[in-house]
Design an enzyme around this catalytic site. Structure first.
Site, short mmCIF file in Angstrom:
data_model
loop_
_atom_site.label_atom_id
_atom_site.label_comp_id
_atom_site.label_asym_id
_atom_site.label_seq_id
_atom_site.Cartn_x
_atom_site.Cartn_y
_atom_site.Cartn_z
CE LYS A 150 -38.37 8.60 -86.77
NZ LYS A 150 -37.52 7.49 -87.23
CG LEU B 282 -35.72 12.51 -84.70
CD1 LEU B 282 -35.87 11.41 -83.65
CD2 LEU B 282 -34.28 13.01 -84.71
CG ASP B 283 -33.24 12.22 -91.45
OD1 ASP B 283 -33.99 13.15 -91.79
OD2 ASP B 283 -32.01 12.29 -91.40
CG PHE B 284 -37.90 6.11 -92.96
CD1 PHE B 284 -39.20 5.94 -92.54
CD2 PHE B 284 -37.26 5.06 -93.59
CE1 PHE B 284 -39.87 4.74 -92.73
CE2 PHE B 284 -37.90 3.85 -93.80
CZ PHE B 284 -39.21 3.69 -93.36
CB THR C 242 -32.70 9.51 -87.32
OG1 THR C 242 -31.83 9.85 -88.39
CG2 THR C 242 -32.11 10.02 -86.02
#
Ligand code: URA
Length: 237
Positions: free
Chosen positions: A68, A102-104, A106
Site C-alpha cells: 500500500k 493501515l492509516d491513510f 502509512t
C-alpha cells in the site's frame, strides 16, 4: 450457519465488519430485516441481501498482499472520494477486501482476501499476530524510551501490550525505529512514538505474522503462496 459468517464467506466483509453491517440495518434474510446478532441461516435455502443485493458464496478464494502506498484509504469505498486500496487491485476479478487497516498516511504490507475465515484468524484479538513497522523519526530513541515503549505505555488510559522496539542505524537514511506490536489500536505506533516525544516522518509496515513485504514495489500486489497462507493460518511453522 451464523449470518455474519455467511456474509464473510461471500467475501463481502470480515466477520467483525459483517456484524457491523447487520447492526446498521443493511442485511435482509428472505426479505426480512435482520439487525440483531444470533440469526442462523441455511445457505442452501435462505436468500440473504446486503444493501438490497442478493449475495452468494464465491467458491474461489483469493489471498494477496499489496504494498500500500501512502495517501490511500484501506476501505472498499470512501465517502470523501479519496483513492482506496481497491483502485490498486482492479485486475482481480473477485470481491476481495483489506484484512485490518493501515492509516491513510502509512504505507506497507496489506493482506487482502475474499476468505472471511482467514481474515478472522488474522484480525480477531484472541489470535496474537505480530506486525512490524519501520518509522522514520527525527532522532534515535534513548534506552529509557525504548524500555518504556517495550513495557507498555499509557494511551487514552489503557496501557499498550509489550512491544519490541529498536533503533536502526542507517546513516544515509536518517533515523529509523523498528517496532513490533500485536494490538491494532487507532494510530497506535504513531501515538506510542509521540508519547515519548519522537517525531514520526513516515511509517511503513514490513511484516504481518510470518509474512514479509520483501521487495514488492509500492502500489503492486502479488498472490500469496500456499505455504504462506498455511503459515498465517498457523497450520505450519
Ligand atoms: N500504527 C499506526 O500508527 N498507523 C498504522 O497505520 C498502523 C499502526
Amino acid at each position: 450457519m451464523r449470518l455474519q459468517k455467511f456474509i464473510a464467506e461471500c467475501g463481502i466483509a470480515s466477520r467483525r465488519n459483517a456484524e457491523k453491517m447487520i447492526e446498521s440495518g443493511r442485511v435482509r434474510v428472505n426479505g426480512e430485516l435482520v439487525d440483531y446478532m444470533g440469526c442462523i441461516i441455511d445457505p442452501e435455502c435462505d436468500t440473504v441481501e446486503v444493501d438490497g443485493r442478493v449475495i452468494k458464496t464465491e467458491s474461489k478464494k483469493y489471498y494477496i498482499m499489496l504494498h500500500k502506498p501512502k495517501n490511500h484509504v484501506t476501505t472498499v469505498s470512501d465517502d470523501l472520494g479519496r483513492p482506496t486500496v481497491m483502485h490498486l487491485v482492479q485486475d482481480i476479478n473477485a470481491r476481495i477486501y483489506p484484512v485490518g487497516r493501515l492509516d491513510f498516511d502509512t504505507s506497507g504490507l496489506l493482506i487482502m482476501t475474499n476468505d472471511g475465515n482467514f481474515a478472522n484468524i488474522l484480525t480477531h484479538p484472541k489470535h496474537v499476530v505480530n506486525k512490524t513497522y519501520i518509522a522514520r523519526v527525527d532522532r534515535p530513541l534513548s534506552e529509557d524510551e525504548i524500555e518504556k515503549l517495550q513495557k507498555g505505555i499509557d494511551l487514552d488510559g489503557v496501557k499498550t501490550a509489550p512491544a519490541k522496539v529498536e533503533n536502526i542505524k542507517r546513516p544515509q537514511k536518517g533515523y529509523e525505529v523498528k517496532i513490533t506490536i500485536h494490538e491494532g489500536r487507532n494510530r497506535q505506533v504513531r501515538r506510542m512514538l509521540d508519547a515519548v516525544g519522537a517525531n514520526v516522518m513516515s511509517l511503513k509496515r514490513i511484516s504481518v505474522g510470518s509474512l514479509t513485504l520483501g521487495n514488492l514495489p509500492e502500489g503492486k500486489w502479488r498472490r500469496l503462496s500456499d505455504a504462506e497462507i498455511n503459515k498465517l493460518r498457523g497450520k505450519s511453522k
